[in-house]
Motif scaffolding. Sequence first.
Motif, mmCIF file in Angstrom:
data_model
loop_
_atom_site.group_PDB
_atom_site.id
_atom_site.type_symbol
_atom_site.label_atom_id
_atom_site.label_comp_id
_atom_site.label_asym_id
_atom_site.label_seq_id
_atom_site.Cartn_x
_atom_site.Cartn_y
_atom_site.Cartn_z
ATOM 1 N N THR A 253 -4.454 -2.290 3.561
ATOM 2 C CA THR A 253 -3.130 -3.447 3.221
ATOM 3 C C THR A 253 -2.315 -3.030 2.406
ATOM 4 O O THR A 253 -2.686 -1.978 1.248
ATOM 5 C CB THR A 253 -3.564 -4.660 2.448
ATOM 6 O OG1 THR A 253 -4.177 -5.464 3.109
ATOM 7 C CG2 THR A 253 -1.720 -5.341 2.374
ATOM 8 N N CYS A 255 1.580 -2.996 0.248
ATOM 9 C CA CYS A 255 2.411 -3.381 -0.470
ATOM 10 C C CYS A 255 4.256 -2.888 -1.300
ATOM 11 O O CYS A 255 3.396 -1.337 -1.305
ATOM 12 C CB CYS A 255 1.597 -3.916 -1.203
ATOM 13 S SG CYS A 255 2.629 -4.937 -2.511
ATOM 14 N N ASN A 267 7.807 -6.222 -0.107
ATOM 15 C CA ASN A 267 7.218 -6.844 1.100
ATOM 16 C C ASN A 267 8.262 -7.061 1.881
ATOM 17 O O ASN A 267 8.378 -7.455 2.916
ATOM 18 C CB ASN A 267 5.892 -7.020 1.705
ATOM 19 C CG ASN A 267 4.781 -6.269 1.391
ATOM 20 O OD1 ASN A 267 5.017 -5.089 1.540
ATOM 21 N ND2 ASN A 267 4.021 -6.431 1.991
ATOM 22 N N LYS A 269 10.457 -8.879 1.410
ATOM 23 C CA LYS A 269 11.176 -10.101 0.722
ATOM 24 C C LYS A 269 11.101 -10.864 -0.507
ATOM 25 O O LYS A 269 10.144 -9.780 -1.338
ATOM 26 C CB LYS A 269 9.367 -11.372 1.164
ATOM 27 C CG LYS A 269 10.073 -13.167 1.095
ATOM 28 C CD LYS A 269 8.255 -13.444 1.231
ATOM 29 C CE LYS A 269 7.277 -13.531 0.538
ATOM 30 N NZ LYS A 269 6.260 -14.515 1.224
ATOM 31 N N GLN A 353 -7.000 -7.596 -5.771
ATOM 32 C CA GLN A 353 -7.014 -9.098 -5.757
ATOM 33 C C GLN A 353 -5.233 -9.448 -5.842
ATOM 34 O O GLN A 353 -4.924 -10.321 -5.008
ATOM 35 C CB GLN A 353 -8.282 -9.666 -6.223
ATOM 36 C CG GLN A 353 -7.728 -11.182 -5.496
ATOM 37 C CD GLN A 353 -7.880 -11.704 -4.050
ATOM 38 O OE1 GLN A 353 -9.086 -10.596 -3.092
ATOM 39 N NE2 GLN A 353 -7.647 -12.053 -2.948
ATOM 40 N N GLN A 354 -4.649 -9.334 -7.129
ATOM 41 C CA GLN A 354 -3.535 -9.643 -7.068
ATOM 42 C C GLN A 354 -2.142 -8.933 -5.830
ATOM 43 O O GLN A 354 -1.920 -9.878 -5.414
ATOM 44 C CB GLN A 354 -3.012 -9.358 -8.441
ATOM 45 C CG GLN A 354 -4.159 -10.305 -9.396
ATOM 46 C CD GLN A 354 -3.807 -9.582 -11.436
ATOM 47 O OE1 GLN A 354 -4.541 -8.303 -11.450
ATOM 48 N NE2 GLN A 354 -2.475 -10.384 -11.907
ATOM 49 N N LEU A 356 -2.723 -7.785 -2.804
ATOM 50 C CA LEU A 356 -3.407 -8.503 -1.402
ATOM 51 C C LEU A 356 -2.655 -9.775 -1.470
ATOM 52 O O LEU A 356 -2.082 -9.983 -0.515
ATOM 53 C CB LEU A 356 -4.502 -8.856 -1.075
ATOM 54 C CG LEU A 356 -5.612 -7.841 -1.362
ATOM 55 C CD1 LEU A 356 -7.147 -7.698 -0.747
ATOM 56 C CD2 LEU A 356 -5.423 -6.490 -0.056
ATOM 57 N N ASP A 357 -3.250 -10.813 -2.418
ATOM 58 C CA ASP A 357 -2.521 -12.075 -2.710
ATOM 59 C C ASP A 357 -0.624 -11.785 -2.831
ATOM 60 O O ASP A 357 -0.472 -12.688 -1.811
ATOM 61 C CB ASP A 357 -2.691 -12.587 -3.913
ATOM 62 C CG ASP A 357 -4.115 -13.151 -4.159
ATOM 63 O OD1 ASP A 357 -5.066 -13.482 -2.979
ATOM 64 O OD2 ASP A 357 -4.661 -13.133 -5.133
ATOM 65 N N ALA A 359 1.096 -9.637 -1.402
ATOM 66 C CA ALA A 359 1.298 -9.491 -0.217
ATOM 67 C C ALA A 359 1.702 -9.696 1.134
ATOM 68 O O ALA A 359 1.515 -9.826 2.096
ATOM 69 C CB ALA A 359 0.092 -7.788 -0.125
ATOM 70 N N LYS A 360 0.520 -11.107 1.015
ATOM 71 C CA LYS A 360 0.880 -12.505 2.028
ATOM 72 C C LYS A 360 2.331 -12.593 2.707
ATOM 73 O O LYS A 360 2.877 -12.951 1.645
ATOM 74 C CB LYS A 360 -0.164 -13.440 1.829
ATOM 75 C CG LYS A 360 -1.698 -13.144 1.440
ATOM 76 C CD LYS A 360 -2.303 -13.987 0.704
ATOM 77 C CE LYS A 360 -4.054 -14.032 0.801
ATOM 78 N NZ LYS A 360 -4.783 -14.991 0.256
#
Length: 360
Positions: A253, A255, A267, A269, A353-354, A356-357, A359-360
Motif C-alpha cells: 500500500t 501512502c 493520499n 485528501k 497498521q496505523q 494502513l488505517d 491510507a483508507k
Amino acid sequence: MKEIRKKLLLLGVLTCMGSVLFTGCGKQENAETTAAQEKTEKQTEQEEEKNEAVEETTEPEEKDQEEEKLPLIAVEHPQFLSEGIRSLVLTSEGKEIFRITREPADYKMEFDYWEILNPYNEIATVNTETMYTLFDTLSQFDFTTPAETEEGTDPGVAGSTTIMQIDFVNTTDQDVAKATQEPDSTMRLLVGNEDDLGNRYVAIEGYEDTVYKVSSSILDAVYELDPFDYILKIPALVNIDTVESVEIQAEGTDCTMEIEGETYQINGKEVEKDAFTSLYQALMNVMLYSEIETPVENSEKQELLTVVFHRNTEQAPEITISYFAYDDDYDSVKINEEERFLVKKEEVDVLIQQILDAAK
C-alpha cells in the motif's frame, strides 16, 4: 522510552506550522504637490549609488561570517568546561574508534547539532544527556601540575598512537563557553604507559617533555564506551518543519503525506492537523533496540515498510528508513542504505497498521 518520546515532543519534533501572512498595497488617491512628488535625476542617481555601495560592503561581510573559521590554537595547558567542548575524537593504537562533533545547521534544532560520525553518521541523533556526562569527565583532567617520573622511567607518550583529540572553547567561564559557537583551541592528548599505581602517563602533543598522570580507570571508561549509549533510540529525528512530503510503502500500500502551508494531506485528501501529526509522530515511535550482531543476507530479506522523508530545504538530507523481517521477535532497520540496528517487531506491526488505517 516514555521519557524519550516526551523529550522529543518538548524539543519540537512536532512543532506547529507557522502561518503565512499576505499583505497588499493600494494606490494613494490624493495628489501631493509636484515638488513633493517628483525627484530629480540627480537624487535618484545618488540613491542608486548609495544602495550599490551598501550591497558591495554588506555581501562580503555576510560571506565572511558564513565561511571564515579561524585556525585552532594548540594549547600547552588546556582548560575547558564540558559546555565548551565542540569535538571529541578517540584513536586507539592508530585506529579511530569514536568521533562526536558539533555541526550546527539552519534546518536543525539546537540539541540536534551534535553528530556521531564514527561509528555512525549524521543521521544518528545524539543523546546529549549521556554526552555531557562524558564531557564532565573530560573537563576534570588537570594539566596544571606535571607528574614526577623516576629516572629511567619511560612514560611511553612519545610516538603514541593512542590519542584523544578535543576541540574546545578555551575558557573556564560557563557563560562564555555556552555562548561561543565555534572552538578556538585544540589539544591532542597522547596516552602512554601505566605506572605501578594504576595511572597512565599522558602528554599534550607538541609538549611531550611535560608529562601528566590520569587514572587508568577513567581512561579505560572513556575508551571502552559503547557508542550505542550515546544516541537516542530512534531511527532518525526529522523535524516536521523541514518536511515537504513523506512517501510510505507498507504491505503493498502506498501512502503520501504532504504539507502545503497550513494544509495537511494524506493520499491527496485534506485531513485535520491532529490526524496528520498523529501519523507523523507514529513514524518516530519505533525505537532502536540494539545493534545487529548477525546480519541477514540480502537475498533472504523481506521488506516490510519503507518511509522516505523529502525535505523542503537543500541543506537537509533526504532520509529513507526501511524495515526488514529479521526473526520472530525483531525486525532490522536500514537508514539511508546503512543497516545496523534491530527494532521490536511488534512496534513495526503497530506502525504498519496505523499507516494502513490512515491510507483508507
